[in-house]
Motif scaffolding. Structure first.
Motif, PDB file in Angstrom:
ATOM      1  N   LEU A   1       0.846  -1.188   0.000  1.00 12.04           N
ATOM      2  CA  LEU A   1       0.000   0.000   0.000  1.00 12.04           C
ATOM      3  C   LEU A   1       0.882   1.239   0.000  1.00 12.04           C
ATOM      4  O   LEU A   1       1.773   1.376   0.839  1.00 12.04           O
ATOM      5  N   ASP A   2       0.657   2.142  -0.954  1.00  5.22           N
ATOM      6  CA  ASP A   2       1.498   3.322  -1.087  1.00  5.22           C
ATOM      7  C   ASP A   2       0.686   4.410  -1.777  1.00  5.22           C
ATOM      8  O   ASP A   2      -0.113   4.119  -2.674  1.00  5.22           O
ATOM      9  N   ALA A   3       0.893   5.650  -1.367  1.00  2.00           N
ATOM     10  CA  ALA A   3       0.177   6.763  -2.001  1.00  2.00           C
ATOM     11  C   ALA A   3       0.550   6.896  -3.470  1.00  2.00           C
ATOM     12  O   ALA A   3      -0.296   7.218  -4.316  1.00  2.00           O
TER      13      ALA A   3
ATOM     14  N   ILE B   1      -5.358   3.831   4.948  1.00  2.00           N
ATOM     15  CA  ILE B   1      -4.707   2.528   5.078  1.00  2.00           C
ATOM     16  C   ILE B   1      -5.286   1.683   6.221  1.00  2.00           C
ATOM     17  O   ILE B   1      -5.503   0.482   6.049  1.00  2.00           O
ATOM     18  N   PRO B   2      -5.546   2.239   7.420  1.00  2.00           N
ATOM     19  CA  PRO B   2      -6.110   1.381   8.474  1.00  2.00           C
ATOM     20  C   PRO B   2      -7.404   0.688   8.037  1.00  2.00           C
ATOM     21  O   PRO B   2      -7.602  -0.501   8.340  1.00  2.00           O
ATOM     22  N   ALA B   3      -8.269   1.400   7.337  1.00  2.00           N
ATOM     23  CA  ALA B   3      -9.516   0.782   6.873  1.00  2.00           C
ATOM     24  C   ALA B   3      -9.237  -0.311   5.860  1.00  2.00           C
ATOM     25  O   ALA B   3      -9.899  -1.358   5.852  1.00  2.00           O
ATOM     26  N   ARG B   4      -8.241  -0.091   4.993  1.00  2.00           N
ATOM     27  CA  ARG B   4      -7.900  -1.106   3.992  1.00  2.00           C
ATOM     28  C   ARG B   4      -7.327  -2.349   4.660  1.00  2.00           C
ATOM     29  O   ARG B   4      -7.617  -3.484   4.240  1.00  2.00           O
ATOM     30  N   ILE B   5      -6.527  -2.185   5.694  1.00  2.00           N
ATOM     31  CA  ILE B   5      -5.976  -3.344   6.402  1.00  2.00           C
ATOM     32  C   ILE B   5      -7.067  -4.065   7.180  1.00  2.00           C
ATOM     33  O   ILE B   5      -7.054  -5.296   7.295  1.00  2.00           O
ATOM     34  N   ASP B   6      -8.041  -3.321   7.697  1.00  2.00           N
ATOM     35  CA  ASP B   6      -9.161  -3.956   8.380  1.00  2.00           C
ATOM     36  C   ASP B   6      -9.959  -4.828   7.407  1.00  2.00           C
ATOM     37  O   ASP B   6     -10.440  -5.908   7.784  1.00  2.00           O
TER      38      ASP B   6
END
Length: 371
Positions: free
Chosen positions: A192-194, A250-255
């Motif tokens: 994951l990267d901007a 990112i936190p939501a994507r990892i969740d």
């Protein structure tokens, strides 16, 4: 402190020169000469390139400027005024002169100013993969008994996701054991990267090479091996997937990854990301990651950071390797596993924290297997 344009750049150039002392003579020489060069027309061109950019880390602008010049020299070849100093296999520091720097920044080379205006520094340093190879080994994760899902936050091109295919290079400074995951079969390798790089694109692969300092042959060779391993991995079921995601999302994507991989340990790790984030974005990201950890037991979620040690100034940059994991009582434990360089080879291991992490992960894994 947010930096805009070239304001205060001379101070950051001097600080970076001190930080890389003895490691890259061509860059040391360039950093000494650049203030004089940028006092003329090249400085106005640089200001225009950075007109709409904001920088947070003090080392961001010096490293971006050097990488952009090296990238341009690698692209143009021997005709470039800085080729002998920045891009030759055996770089010559004496070839880095005020005249050469001024000609490289005289406004006629669109590539260098395009990189300065749009590229971030993206050193995909695979020595930092110890941030997941070591904790994965402590968790005994990565096989059918305990599946592992990896999430590389700030992944650049994602080369750290395949670092288990590279030779291990890390040792503990106390001579004790340093367990590293080998023969790992993650169910997911997610980057994951901007602004992720595509290692299969020539320009992006060259940018990765440009972010390695001239004369650091070991780093160059390891980068080439990592690129080869990444190319080989594309036909495997666990081939890395790299997605563009802003830090605050990112936190939501990892969740979502945790929800999809309910039987796996989701190991999210970041390496030298924090200082590149705007303060407000950093706070949102870190709060979100702590909420993610707090919502999952130790055997389901682990967040590892390899970041510069807070308060470090001058000399070789030092880092801390910190694991965040929930305890059985619900609190989030922040365990400093080691101190090391930011291109880590030797780790000053904190054995008590290591054993606490191992115990937390093992207890939850045993509970999950019973049910």
């Amino acid at each position: 402190m947010v930096r805009i344009g070239t304001s205060g750049l001379d101070e950051d150039l001097a600080r970076q020169r001190e930080g890389m002392r003895g490691r890259s003579p061509p860059y040391e020489r360039a950093l000494r000469l650049l203030p004089q060069v940028l006092a003329g027309a090249p400085g106005r061109f640089l200001e225009a390139a950075w007109e709409h950019r904001r920088f947070v880390a003090w080392y961001d602008r010096p490293l971006l400027l050097l990488a952009a010049l090296r990238d341009d020299a690698l692209r143009e070849g021997e005709r470039h005024p800085l080729f002998a100093g920045f891009a030759a296999r055996s770089p010559d520091p004496t070839a880095v002169t005020e005249d050469a720097l001024a000609r490289a920044l005289d406004g006629s080379r669109e590539g260098v100013f395009d990189a300065l205006a749009h590229r971030p520094v993206q050193t995909n340093e695979t020595s930092r993969a110890v941030a997941w190879l070591w904790p994965a080994a402590l968790a005994r994760a990565g096989d059918e008994v305990r599946p592992l899902a990896l999430a590389d936050v700030g992944a650049s091109a994602g080369l750290n996701l395949v670092a288990d295919a590279l030779p291990p290079i890390w040792v503990a400074s106390d001579g004790g054991p340093l367990e590293l995951a080998r023969d790992v079969r993650p169910v997911t390798r997610l980057g994951l990267d901007a602004t992720p790089l595509d290692a299969f694109r020539e320009a992006d692969a060259r940018w990765l090479r440009a972010c390695v300092w001239p004369g650091e042959r070991a780093r160059e060779e390891r980068l080439e091996a990592a690129l080869e391993a990444f190319h080989a991995a594309r036909i495997r079921p666990d081939a890395p997937v790299i997605l563009p995601v802003e830090a605050t999302s990112i936190p939501a994507r990892i969740d979502l990854l945790s929800s999809a991989e309910r039987t796996s340990l989701v190991l999210a790790y970041q390496t030298v990301l924090r200082d590149y984030l705007e303060p407000a974005d950093r706070a949102l990201y870190e709060d979100g990651m702590r909420e993610w950890i707090a919502a999952h037991p130790p055997g389901r979620a682990l967040w590892v950071e390899l970041e510069p040690a807070v308060g470090e100034r001058g000399g070789a940059a030092q880092g801390t390797l910190v694991a965040h994991v929930r305890s059985p009582w619900g609190e989030v434990r922040d365990l400093e596993l080691a101190r090391c360089g930011l291109h880590p080879l030797r780790l000053d291991v904190r054995r008590r924290a290591v054993e606490e992490l191992r115990t937390l992960l093992a207890a939850e894994a045993a509970a999950a297997l019973r049910f």
